[in-house]
Scaffold this motif. Structure first.
Motif, PDB file in Angstrom:
ATOM      1  N   GLU A 164      29.935  40.919  40.520  1.00 28.02           N
ATOM      2  CA  GLU A 164      31.385  40.754  40.359  1.00 28.02           C
ATOM      3  C   GLU A 164      31.947  41.720  39.325  1.00 28.02           C
ATOM      4  O   GLU A 164      33.011  42.315  39.528  1.00 28.02           O
ATOM      5  N   ARG A 189      36.927  42.246  42.600  1.00 30.36           N
ATOM      6  CA  ARG A 189      37.745  42.306  43.820  1.00 30.36           C
ATOM      7  C   ARG A 189      37.233  41.294  44.832  1.00 30.36           C
ATOM      8  O   ARG A 189      36.034  41.187  45.064  1.00 30.36           O
ATOM      9  N   ALA A 190      38.159  40.585  45.436  1.00 39.61           N
ATOM     10  CA  ALA A 190      37.805  39.578  46.440  1.00 39.61           C
ATOM     11  C   ALA A 190      37.072  40.236  47.607  1.00 39.61           C
ATOM     12  O   ALA A 190      37.425  41.328  48.045  1.00 39.61           O
TER      13      ALA A 190
END
Length: 73
Positions: free
Chosen positions: A50, A56-57
């Protein structure tokens, strides 16, 4: 009035896959093979992925339970 297209700069974030290797250690590696690591636990591997992907999704995916990852493939 003239329409202009504004393009965003290319994303520099990496996309990561997180899962276990054949010895049960947790692996986080990016799809380009340019960065990754071996971790003692799942939370650490996900945290690394992450952070490296700028949170970022959709940039971090978990490998299926029966898959065995390698840092180098």
């Amino acid at each position: 009035m003239r329409n202009s297209l504004i393009s965003e700069p290319p994303s520099t974030s990496h996309r990561f896959l997180v899962g276990r290797d054949h010895e049960g250690r947790w692996i986080a590696r990016d799809e380009r093979g340019s960065t990754g690591g071996v971790f003692a636990d799942k939370a650490s591997a996900i945290h690394f992925a992450e952070t490296e992907s700028d949170h970022r999704a959709g940039c971090v995916s978990l490998a299926p339970d029966d898959a065995r990852l390698s840092l180098f493939n």
